[in-house]
Design a protein around this motif. Structure first.
Motif, mmCIF file in Angstrom:
data_model
loop_
_atom_site.group_PDB
_atom_site.id
_atom_site.type_symbol
_atom_site.label_atom_id
_atom_site.label_comp_id
_atom_site.label_asym_id
_atom_site.label_seq_id
_atom_site.Cartn_x
_atom_site.Cartn_y
_atom_site.Cartn_z
ATOM 1 N N LEU A 194 1.019 -1.289 -0.035
ATOM 2 C CA LEU A 194 0.003 -0.165 -0.119
ATOM 3 C C LEU A 194 0.944 1.176 0.071
ATOM 4 O O LEU A 194 0.394 2.323 -0.327
ATOM 5 C CB LEU A 194 -1.003 -0.003 1.235
ATOM 6 C CG LEU A 194 -2.034 -0.943 1.298
ATOM 7 C CD1 LEU A 194 -2.657 -0.856 2.827
ATOM 8 C CD2 LEU A 194 -2.845 -0.967 0.104
ATOM 9 N N GLU A 195 2.057 0.896 0.277
ATOM 10 C CA GLU A 195 3.196 2.326 0.433
ATOM 11 C C GLU A 195 3.986 2.424 -1.011
ATOM 12 O O GLU A 195 4.672 3.501 -0.909
ATOM 13 C CB GLU A 195 3.930 1.955 1.370
ATOM 14 C CG GLU A 195 3.640 1.876 2.804
ATOM 15 C CD GLU A 195 4.332 1.210 3.702
ATOM 16 O OE1 GLU A 195 5.642 1.208 3.710
ATOM 17 O OE2 GLU A 195 4.088 0.904 4.992
ATOM 18 N N HIS A 196 3.597 1.308 -1.852
ATOM 19 C CA HIS A 196 4.343 1.532 -2.970
ATOM 20 C C HIS A 196 4.098 2.926 -3.786
ATOM 21 O O HIS A 196 2.763 3.367 -3.848
ATOM 22 C CB HIS A 196 3.889 0.424 -3.987
ATOM 23 C CG HIS A 196 5.078 0.258 -5.038
ATOM 24 N ND1 HIS A 196 4.921 0.914 -6.116
ATOM 25 C CD2 HIS A 196 6.067 -0.754 -5.109
ATOM 26 C CE1 HIS A 196 5.829 0.461 -7.145
ATOM 27 N NE2 HIS A 196 6.656 -0.523 -6.361
ATOM 28 N N PRO A 197 5.006 3.613 -4.695
ATOM 29 C CA PRO A 197 4.632 4.747 -5.222
ATOM 30 C C PRO A 197 3.904 4.751 -6.444
ATOM 31 O O PRO A 197 3.225 5.663 -6.798
ATOM 32 C CB PRO A 197 6.175 5.363 -5.627
ATOM 33 C CG PRO A 197 6.951 4.059 -5.557
ATOM 34 C CD PRO A 197 6.523 3.109 -4.496
ATOM 35 N N ASN A 198 3.516 3.567 -6.642
ATOM 36 C CA ASN A 198 2.890 3.432 -8.087
ATOM 37 C C ASN A 198 1.342 3.200 -8.020
ATOM 38 O O ASN A 198 1.014 2.175 -6.969
ATOM 39 C CB ASN A 198 3.508 2.081 -8.918
ATOM 40 C CG ASN A 198 2.656 2.034 -10.375
ATOM 41 O OD1 ASN A 198 1.696 1.224 -10.295
ATOM 42 N ND2 ASN A 198 3.040 2.672 -11.271
ATOM 43 N N PHE A 199 0.565 3.923 -8.486
ATOM 44 C CA PHE A 199 -0.819 3.780 -7.999
ATOM 45 C C PHE A 199 -1.359 2.650 -8.373
ATOM 46 O O PHE A 199 -2.243 1.832 -7.507
ATOM 47 C CB PHE A 199 -1.811 4.664 -8.928
ATOM 48 C CG PHE A 199 -3.180 4.786 -8.837
ATOM 49 C CD1 PHE A 199 -3.989 5.203 -7.657
ATOM 50 C CD2 PHE A 199 -3.958 4.054 -9.738
ATOM 51 C CE1 PHE A 199 -5.032 5.133 -7.695
ATOM 52 C CE2 PHE A 199 -5.486 3.959 -9.579
ATOM 53 C CZ PHE A 199 -5.964 4.451 -8.708
ATOM 54 N N PHE B 26 -4.476 -2.999 -2.426
ATOM 55 C CA PHE B 26 -5.758 -2.638 -1.531
ATOM 56 C C PHE B 26 -6.782 -3.831 -1.815
ATOM 57 O O PHE B 26 -7.649 -4.081 -0.990
ATOM 58 C CB PHE B 26 -6.186 -1.130 -1.887
ATOM 59 C CG PHE B 26 -7.453 -0.867 -1.204
ATOM 60 C CD1 PHE B 26 -7.690 -0.657 0.220
ATOM 61 C CD2 PHE B 26 -8.704 -1.316 -1.970
ATOM 62 C CE1 PHE B 26 -8.892 -0.480 0.738
ATOM 63 C CE2 PHE B 26 -10.113 -0.831 -1.260
ATOM 64 C CZ PHE B 26 -10.036 -0.578 -0.049
ATOM 65 N N ILE B 27 -6.909 -4.233 -2.879
ATOM 66 C CA ILE B 27 -7.906 -5.047 -3.392
ATOM 67 C C ILE B 27 -7.757 -6.401 -2.801
ATOM 68 O O ILE B 27 -8.700 -7.171 -2.162
ATOM 69 C CB ILE B 27 -7.866 -5.307 -4.808
ATOM 70 C CG1 ILE B 27 -8.656 -4.206 -5.842
ATOM 71 C CG2 ILE B 27 -8.875 -6.735 -5.355
ATOM 72 C CD1 ILE B 27 -8.135 -4.062 -7.153
ATOM 73 N N GLY B 28 -6.537 -6.737 -2.588
ATOM 74 C CA GLY B 28 -6.026 -8.038 -2.067
ATOM 75 C C GLY B 28 -6.425 -7.827 -0.406
ATOM 76 O O GLY B 28 -6.866 -8.869 0.298
ATOM 77 N N VAL B 29 -6.092 -6.632 0.080
ATOM 78 C CA VAL B 29 -6.173 -6.434 1.611
ATOM 79 C C VAL B 29 -7.565 -6.346 2.094
ATOM 80 O O VAL B 29 -8.065 -7.066 2.922
ATOM 81 C CB VAL B 29 -5.730 -5.121 2.076
ATOM 82 C CG1 VAL B 29 -6.150 -4.707 3.254
ATOM 83 C CG2 VAL B 29 -3.995 -5.022 2.008
ATOM 84 N N ALA B 30 -8.597 -5.804 1.006
ATOM 85 C CA ALA B 30 -10.012 -5.727 1.356
ATOM 86 C C ALA B 30 -10.531 -6.950 1.144
ATOM 87 O O ALA B 30 -11.699 -7.297 1.959
ATOM 88 C CB ALA B 30 -10.801 -4.585 0.474
ATOM 89 N N GLU C 111 -5.909 -0.325 11.184
ATOM 90 C CA GLU C 111 -5.197 0.852 11.196
ATOM 91 C C GLU C 111 -4.355 1.369 9.998
ATOM 92 O O GLU C 111 -4.545 2.582 9.563
ATOM 93 C CB GLU C 111 -4.411 0.912 12.582
ATOM 94 C CG GLU C 111 -5.252 0.820 13.992
ATOM 95 C CD GLU C 111 -4.654 0.690 15.062
ATOM 96 O OE1 GLU C 111 -3.221 1.019 14.945
ATOM 97 O OE2 GLU C 111 -4.984 0.409 16.043
ATOM 98 N N LYS C 112 -3.515 0.484 9.506
ATOM 99 C CA LYS C 112 -2.563 0.824 8.419
ATOM 100 C C LYS C 112 -3.602 1.134 6.963
ATOM 101 O O LYS C 112 -3.241 1.860 6.379
ATOM 102 C CB LYS C 112 -1.693 -0.632 8.175
ATOM 103 C CG LYS C 112 -0.649 -0.733 9.350
ATOM 104 C CD LYS C 112 0.421 -1.699 8.884
ATOM 105 C CE LYS C 112 1.409 -1.758 9.903
ATOM 106 N NZ LYS C 112 2.452 -2.906 9.481
ATOM 107 N N VAL C 113 -4.450 0.210 6.878
ATOM 108 C CA VAL C 113 -5.417 0.347 5.935
ATOM 109 C C VAL C 113 -6.042 1.762 5.924
ATOM 110 O O VAL C 113 -6.154 2.591 4.977
ATOM 111 C CB VAL C 113 -6.644 -0.685 5.774
ATOM 112 C CG1 VAL C 113 -7.218 -0.474 4.155
ATOM 113 C CG2 VAL C 113 -5.972 -2.155 5.575
ATOM 114 N N THR C 114 -6.626 2.311 7.021
ATOM 115 C CA THR C 114 -7.156 3.545 7.177
ATOM 116 C C THR C 114 -6.178 4.742 6.965
ATOM 117 O O THR C 114 -6.733 5.624 6.377
ATOM 118 C CB THR C 114 -7.811 3.731 8.671
ATOM 119 O OG1 THR C 114 -8.632 2.697 8.879
ATOM 120 C CG2 THR C 114 -8.369 4.850 8.794
#
Length: 370
Positions: free
Chosen positions: A219-224, A231-235, A245-248
């Motif tokens: 999620l911290e990677h510079p590429n959108f 994020f799709i994987g995390v969600a 907390e990190k996702v928020t």
């Protein structure tokens, strides 16, 4: 960096002062932390507990991790080749490297195939790897050969294709994950390769705790596009609550409304208030960055409102509607307060339209003004 084995020795004044300074030290980089503490990479990291450590942006050249616990370690942009003799590298970024060294020391003929394919024209390399994988379904030597070619080549097209070919068949989830983790650690600056790795984790291992840690990291990677894929994987993961907390923190700076909407749906489900956070007219969850209007706030489900009427039959229709709206906004405020963000509301005042946060202490005033 983690603390290691407990000791009964009395700490010296100098050691206590060093601990105090370290607790105030800002850097989270593993190598910088080791340097700050004056630790010797060749001596002080043998036979210790380093499980779950983030090695991002670390050059591990010269580090000796002999016999250490490196389970579930992860990180992007990791370089160097530390000593891993007798280390436990299960589900870690080091597992692939350790397995490859052991395999090719026993199969020198396969290593010669790797050298031939790695030096060939890119199209021949891609075709050769694909044929090997399809021949034995990844269950024989082909899997190890494909991974080694991936490591040796510098062509991003070859790497991307090999990642895709791995779906043909892999000996085990652990070996497949180890290969992906090694890829993400070493090639984090190659966006197309990283995307393939992130999508593979999302497709096959979203509910694995170690894979979830990697998805969070990217999620911290510079590429959108990489951020969005992570994020799709995390969600999608059932581990989402452990990283909320990190996702928020990520979603609060995210400029993509679709990700914000998906996030609201996920945290609303955690709070047991999915219907409350859902716009039943537009048929998607609210975007907390877009102020609600009276119309969107009233976009509730007909069945929810009908159920609310039971026990409130004596109220006039206007009173009933306002009371139900107040309850809806109150619950939206609770969701926001629980997870660290605020829904906003576009309110009409004598001075004109005003954007205000939806907060419990303001609700009475907000409702009375409607």
């Amino acid at each position: 960096m983690k603390t290691i084995n407990p000791t009964d020795e009395v700490l010296s004044v100098d050691t206590k002062n060093l601990v105090d300074r370290f607790l105030r030290y800002d850097s989270t980089n593993f190598v910088k932390q080791a340097e700050f503490l004056g630790l010797d990479p060749k001596e002080d990291f043998r036979f210790i507990d380093l499980a779950d450590v983030d090695f991002s942006d670390s050059n591990l050249t010269g580090f000796d991790f002999t016999g250490s616990d490196l389970r579930r370690t992860y990180g992007s942009n990791v370089t160097g080749a530390p000593i891993l003799d007798k280390a436990d590298t299960s589900d870690s970024l080091f597992a692939h490297t350790q397995a490859q060294e052991q395999y090719f020391s026993k199969h020198p003929d396969d290593l010669r195939i790797v050298e031939r394919l790695s030096s060939d024209y890119w199209a021949n390399t891609v075709n050769g790897v694909e044929q090997l994988l399809r021949t034995d379904g990844g269950r024989g030597s082909s899997f190890n050969i494909a991974m080694a070619v991936f490591d040796r080549t510098k062509d991003p097209t070859i790497r991307t294709n090999i990642l895709l070919f791995m779906r043909v068949g892999t000996p085990s989830p652990a070996e497949h994950k180890a290969f992906i983790y090694n890829t993400l650690a070493r090639y984090s600056n190659h966006d197309k390769v990283v995307l393939s790795g992130i999508r593979a984790l999302t497709s096959f291992y979203p509910h694995h705790a170690d894979a979830f840690n990697w998805l969070l990291k990217f999620l911290e990677h510079p590429n959108f596009d990489v951020q969005k894929a992570a994020f799709i994987g995390v969600a999608r993961s059932n581990k989402f609550p452990t990283g909320v907390e990190k996702v928020t923190a990520y979603i609060l700076r995210c400029q993509d409304k679709h990700q914000r909407i998906a996030y609201v749906g996920r945290v609303a489900a955690m709070a047991g208030m999915q219907s409350v956070a859902y716009d039943h007219v537009e048929q998607h969850y609210y975007d907390f960055a877009k102020p609600l209007t009276l119309d969107t706030a009233r976009a509730w489900h007909h069945n929810d409102f009908e159920a609310f009427k039971i026990g409130n039959e004596k109220l006039k229709p206007n009173q009933l509607s306002k009371l139900f709206l107040a309850r809806r906004l109150t619950r939206l405020a609770r969701i926001g307060n629980r997870f660290g963000f605020k829904f906003m509301f576009e309110q009409n005042t004598k001075e004109g339209k005003q954007i205000v946060p939806i907060e419990p202490n303001l609700l009475k005033e907000m409702i009375s003004s409607l």
